[in-house]
Scaffold this motif. Structure first.
Motif, mmCIF file in Angstrom:
data_model
loop_
_atom_site.group_PDB
_atom_site.id
_atom_site.type_symbol
_atom_site.label_atom_id
_atom_site.label_comp_id
_atom_site.label_asym_id
_atom_site.label_seq_id
_atom_site.Cartn_x
_atom_site.Cartn_y
_atom_site.Cartn_z
ATOM 1 N N SER A 166 0.921 -1.241 0.042
ATOM 2 C CA SER A 166 -0.021 -0.239 0.223
ATOM 3 C C SER A 166 0.654 1.187 0.016
ATOM 4 C CB SER A 166 -0.927 0.207 1.298
ATOM 5 O OG SER A 166 -1.773 1.104 1.018
ATOM 6 N N THR A 167 0.210 2.253 0.362
ATOM 7 C CA THR A 167 1.061 3.626 0.337
ATOM 8 C C THR A 167 2.201 3.415 1.157
ATOM 9 O OG1 THR A 167 -1.087 4.789 0.051
ATOM 10 C CG2 THR A 167 1.053 6.328 0.431
ATOM 11 N N GLY A 168 3.548 3.685 0.715
ATOM 12 C CA GLY A 168 4.786 3.805 1.429
ATOM 13 C C GLY A 168 5.716 2.606 1.229
ATOM 14 N N THR A 169 5.029 1.519 0.583
ATOM 15 C CA THR A 169 5.637 0.241 0.136
ATOM 16 C C THR A 169 6.741 0.722 -1.006
ATOM 17 O OG1 THR A 169 3.964 -1.105 0.653
ATOM 18 C CG2 THR A 169 5.592 -2.017 -0.794
ATOM 19 N N VAL A 170 8.233 0.268 -0.505
ATOM 20 C CA VAL A 170 8.984 0.383 -1.972
ATOM 21 C C VAL A 170 9.086 -1.032 -2.425
ATOM 22 C CG1 VAL A 170 11.493 0.900 -2.375
ATOM 23 C CG2 VAL A 170 10.358 2.266 -0.761
ATOM 24 N N LEU A 171 9.050 -0.924 -3.801
ATOM 25 C CA LEU A 171 9.013 -2.332 -4.528
ATOM 26 C C LEU A 171 10.529 -2.561 -4.766
ATOM 27 C CD1 LEU A 171 5.868 -1.575 -4.609
ATOM 28 C CD2 LEU A 171 6.049 -3.032 -6.623
ATOM 29 N N LEU A 172 11.006 -3.730 -4.862
ATOM 30 C CA LEU A 172 12.541 -3.768 -4.616
ATOM 31 C C LEU A 172 12.603 -4.964 -5.563
ATOM 32 C CD1 LEU A 172 13.685 -4.550 -0.824
ATOM 33 C CD2 LEU A 172 13.811 -2.389 -2.250
ATOM 34 N N SER A 173 13.812 -4.859 -6.349
ATOM 35 C CA SER A 173 14.234 -6.040 -7.351
ATOM 36 C C SER A 173 14.948 -7.234 -6.436
ATOM 37 C CB SER A 173 15.230 -5.340 -8.471
ATOM 38 O OG SER A 173 16.391 -5.158 -7.926
ATOM 39 N N GLN A 174 15.288 -8.094 -7.371
ATOM 40 C CA GLN A 174 15.827 -9.313 -6.561
ATOM 41 C C GLN A 174 17.388 -8.847 -6.268
ATOM 42 O OE1 GLN A 174 14.055 -12.564 -7.819
ATOM 43 N NE2 GLN A 174 15.175 -12.918 -5.811
ATOM 44 N N SER A 175 17.825 -7.854 -6.881
ATOM 45 C CA SER A 175 19.383 -7.650 -6.293
ATOM 46 C C SER A 175 19.193 -6.525 -5.184
ATOM 47 C CB SER A 175 20.220 -7.154 -7.436
ATOM 48 O OG SER A 175 19.378 -5.629 -7.576
ATOM 49 N N GLY A 176 18.128 -6.143 -4.893
ATOM 50 C CA GLY A 176 17.811 -5.161 -3.723
ATOM 51 C C GLY A 176 17.524 -3.520 -4.198
ATOM 52 N N LYS A 177 17.715 -3.397 -5.489
ATOM 53 C CA LYS A 177 17.467 -2.098 -5.992
ATOM 54 C C LYS A 177 16.219 -1.699 -5.776
ATOM 55 C CE LYS A 177 18.916 0.453 -10.214
ATOM 56 N NZ LYS A 177 19.525 0.465 -11.476
ATOM 57 N N GLU A 178 15.911 -0.237 -5.448
ATOM 58 C CA GLU A 178 14.611 0.326 -5.270
ATOM 59 C C GLU A 178 14.168 0.653 -6.781
ATOM 60 O OE1 GLU A 178 15.260 3.392 -2.360
ATOM 61 O OE2 GLU A 178 14.770 2.044 -0.712
ATOM 62 N N LEU A 179 12.861 -0.073 -7.177
ATOM 63 C CA LEU A 179 12.362 0.230 -8.423
ATOM 64 C C LEU A 179 11.238 1.456 -8.349
ATOM 65 C CD1 LEU A 179 12.114 -3.378 -9.664
ATOM 66 C CD2 LEU A 179 14.188 -1.764 -10.148
ATOM 67 N N VAL A 180 10.220 1.196 -7.620
ATOM 68 C CA VAL A 180 9.214 2.191 -7.510
ATOM 69 C C VAL A 180 8.727 2.259 -6.178
ATOM 70 C CG1 VAL A 180 8.184 1.932 -9.876
ATOM 71 C CG2 VAL A 180 7.267 0.669 -8.212
ATOM 72 N N LYS A 181 8.141 3.399 -5.699
ATOM 73 C CA LYS A 181 7.372 3.672 -4.422
ATOM 74 C C LYS A 181 5.957 3.789 -4.666
ATOM 75 C CE LYS A 181 7.776 6.268 -0.286
ATOM 76 N NZ LYS A 181 8.561 7.188 0.553
ATOM 77 N N ILE A 182 5.175 3.224 -3.889
ATOM 78 C CA ILE A 182 3.721 3.576 -3.984
ATOM 79 C C ILE A 182 3.358 4.908 -3.271
ATOM 80 C CG2 ILE A 182 1.183 2.664 -3.313
ATOM 81 C CD1 ILE A 182 2.272 -0.088 -3.606
ATOM 82 N N VAL A 183 2.891 5.908 -3.971
ATOM 83 C CA VAL A 183 2.906 7.227 -3.477
ATOM 84 C C VAL A 183 1.392 7.507 -3.038
ATOM 85 C CG1 VAL A 183 4.912 8.109 -4.327
ATOM 86 C CG2 VAL A 183 2.843 8.027 -5.700
ATOM 87 N N ALA A 184 0.418 6.839 -3.592
ATOM 88 C CA ALA A 184 -1.131 6.924 -3.354
ATOM 89 C C ALA A 184 -1.745 5.671 -3.566
ATOM 90 C CB ALA A 184 -1.711 8.282 -4.217
ATOM 91 N N ASP A 185 -2.855 5.631 -2.887
ATOM 92 C CA ASP A 185 -3.691 4.200 -3.097
ATOM 93 C C ASP A 185 -5.066 4.393 -2.358
ATOM 94 O OD1 ASP A 185 -4.490 1.646 -2.889
ATOM 95 O OD2 ASP A 185 -3.345 1.161 -1.150
ATOM 96 N N THR A 186 -6.064 4.350 -3.239
ATOM 97 C CA THR A 186 -7.523 4.654 -2.547
ATOM 98 C C THR A 186 -7.965 3.186 -2.427
ATOM 99 O OG1 THR A 186 -8.456 4.798 -4.858
ATOM 100 C CG2 THR A 186 -7.803 6.488 -3.644
ATOM 101 N N CYS A 187 -7.222 2.121 -2.822
ATOM 102 C CA CYS A 187 -7.888 0.797 -2.322
ATOM 103 C C CYS A 187 -7.314 0.324 -1.190
ATOM 104 C CB CYS A 187 -7.293 -0.224 -3.590
ATOM 105 S SG CYS A 187 -7.974 -1.961 -3.470
#
Ligand SMILES: [Zn+2]
Lengths: 245, 217
Positions: free
Chosen positions: B78-99
């Motif tokens: 949800s909002t705040g989650t940082v999605l990581l790659s297999q190597s630990g690289k930060e890909l995207v961050k969830i910044v808004a979420d109405t679900c």
């Protein structure tokens, strides 16, 4: 326990190897607090690998124990859990990395500590994958044998520290020819401040053929259909059946 | 009951640089530059947007479901989650979420998993992993089946119980609900708008999603 092959993996150690179908592979914790990170691939088609989501959703479970089967991404049974003294093995917490391990347990180098240095899951996996013709590209969510991680109602993940006792074991019956890739490194959610040092013993023995009253086969209708997919695959390859059904 | 991290976005659609609707059963692959924001809108509600991420600078490094959840100690995105790659690289961050809740344990449907979950005769049915493979094969010949990893299911509700059960519940999503993510590093996004017809959670009725992108502010 009888066996045709036996190997002890020290704490921090790794192992990979092919184990043919129809074998009982038993992992035994030599002390309390073990964790064995495991990846599985089809020995002859390495693009087919253990699939965490397919395994969990087909069996409506978030943990693994006796009766569950480990499914591949091609809808087949890789292995069945035929014995388990712990009641819970984890497949949602992943494996450690070098930076994580150094942050948590302190920096450790081979230069300083020789073979007692603190190794990590990602590097252990990377080396054994490369040995077998694979790369880090082939890394997917793994099994963490002996670890219990449960989620509360809010989804927070909780590691249960007292879960694995000395002598606990799990037996996987191989339903296909498999490549095992094993790293004896901590579960990332283990809160213990000291690097666990628990050797794990692996023994391999012949398994009895799968019979119509097999516990894993009948655990859920989904398991039966996955077994049927594996048996079709065997028939097309010309393999002799390992079931009495 | 879960604590939902519901955060609305201040971004306006008229300022977007990209706006496309993807029908049920279709796929989409697109590169996000750092600072760009992608909004996925569940147009009619209770749809699943099965999504994979790759490091655009190293296509062999894919999204890691288990690194992402172990890093935040919680299985829901949800909002705040940082999605990581297999190597630990930060890909995207969830910044808004109405679900408020998105799954990453359930994975994508496939012809083979359909035969296990539902019946052998579902094998010919259209499925998300076929969509993933078609998109990858059209995008870049470097991609192969080896690059498929467990994905995110935006708008899917897959609750896990303290005793270790896992269920597929009716969606917590509704028409117009959205999730928004900002790229931290150059990220390739691969979406299959799920065509599943065997699962009650979308009322056996897969529907369109809408994808909107903004440049960095
Ligand atoms: Zn799907």
């Amino acid at each position: 326990m009888s066996y045709i092959w036996k190997q002890t993996i020290p704490a921090g150690g790794k192992w990979s190897g092919r184990i043919g179908r129809g074998k009982s592979v038993t992992f035994t914790a030599q002390e309390s607090g073990a964790n064995a990170s495991l990846l599985l691939y089809n020995a002859y088609d390495l693009t087919e690998r253990y699939n965490m989501p397919d395994t969990l959703k087909a069996q409506h479970t978030a943990h693994l124990t006796k009766g569950h089967v480990l499914m591949s991404d091609n809808g087949r049974v890789f292995a069945s859990i035929t014995a388990d003294t712990t009641g819970w093995h984890d497949t949602i917490s992943g494996y450690t990395t070098r930076s994580f391990t150094q942050q948590k347990y302190g920096a450790s180098t081979y230069q300083e500590s020789r073979n007692a240095w603190r190794r990590n899951g990602e590097e252990n996996f990377s080396m054994e994958l490369l040995r077998n013709g694979l790369t880090t590209r082939d890394l997917v969510p793994n099994l963490n044998l002996f670890s219990k991680v449960y989620c509360d109602e809010e989804g927070n993940m909780n590691f249960v520290s007292s879960h694995c006792k000395k002598g606990d074991f799990i037996t996987l019956r191989t339903e296909m020819d498999l490549l095992f890739v094993l790293s004896n490194t901590p579960n990332p959610l283990d809160p213990s401040k000291t690097y666990p040092s628990v050797p794990i013993e692996i023994t391999v023995d012949e398994a009895a053929p799968v019979s119509s009253d097999d516990y894993c086969l009948n655990f859920r209708p989904e398991n039966k259909r996955a077994f049927e997919n594996t048996w079709s695959y065997d028939l097309l390859l010309g393999n002799k059946t390992l079931s009495t059904i | 009951m879960a604590v939902f991290n519901r955060v609305e976005s201040s971004r306006k659609i008229e300022n977007a640089i990209y706006d496309e609707t993807v029908l049920a059963g279709d796929g989409w692959m697109h590169e996000l530059k750092p600072g760009q924001t992608l909004r996925i809108i569940d147009v009619e509600g209770n749809q699943a947007a099965d999504t994979l991420f790759f490091d655009a600078e190293n296509p062999e490094d894919h999204y890691s479901a288990v690194s992402t959840i172990a890093n935040q100690g919680n299985i829901y995105l949800s909002t705040g989650t940082v999605l990581l790659s297999q190597s630990g690289k930060e890909l995207v961050k969830i910044v808004a979420d109405t679900c408020g809740r998105h799954d990453t344990l359930g994975g994508a449907c496939s012809a083979q998993s359909n035969t296990v979950r539902y019946a052998h005769d579902t094998l010919p049915m259209h499925n998300c992993r076929d969509t993933f493979m078609l998109q990858l094969s059209k995008y870049d010949s470097r991609y192969t089946k080896r690059d498929l990893a467990p994905n995110v299911n935006f708008f899917m509700n897959v609750p896990v119980t303290p005793s270790g059960g896992l269920t597929f519940n009716d969606g917590v999503s509704a028409p117009g609900y959205y999730v928004e993510m900002e790229a931290i590093n150059p990220t390739l996004v691969l979406i299959s708008n799920c065509p599943q017809l065997n699962n009650p959670c979308n009322d056996y009725n897969p529907t369109p999603i809408r994808l909107v992108i903004w440049d960095s502010l």
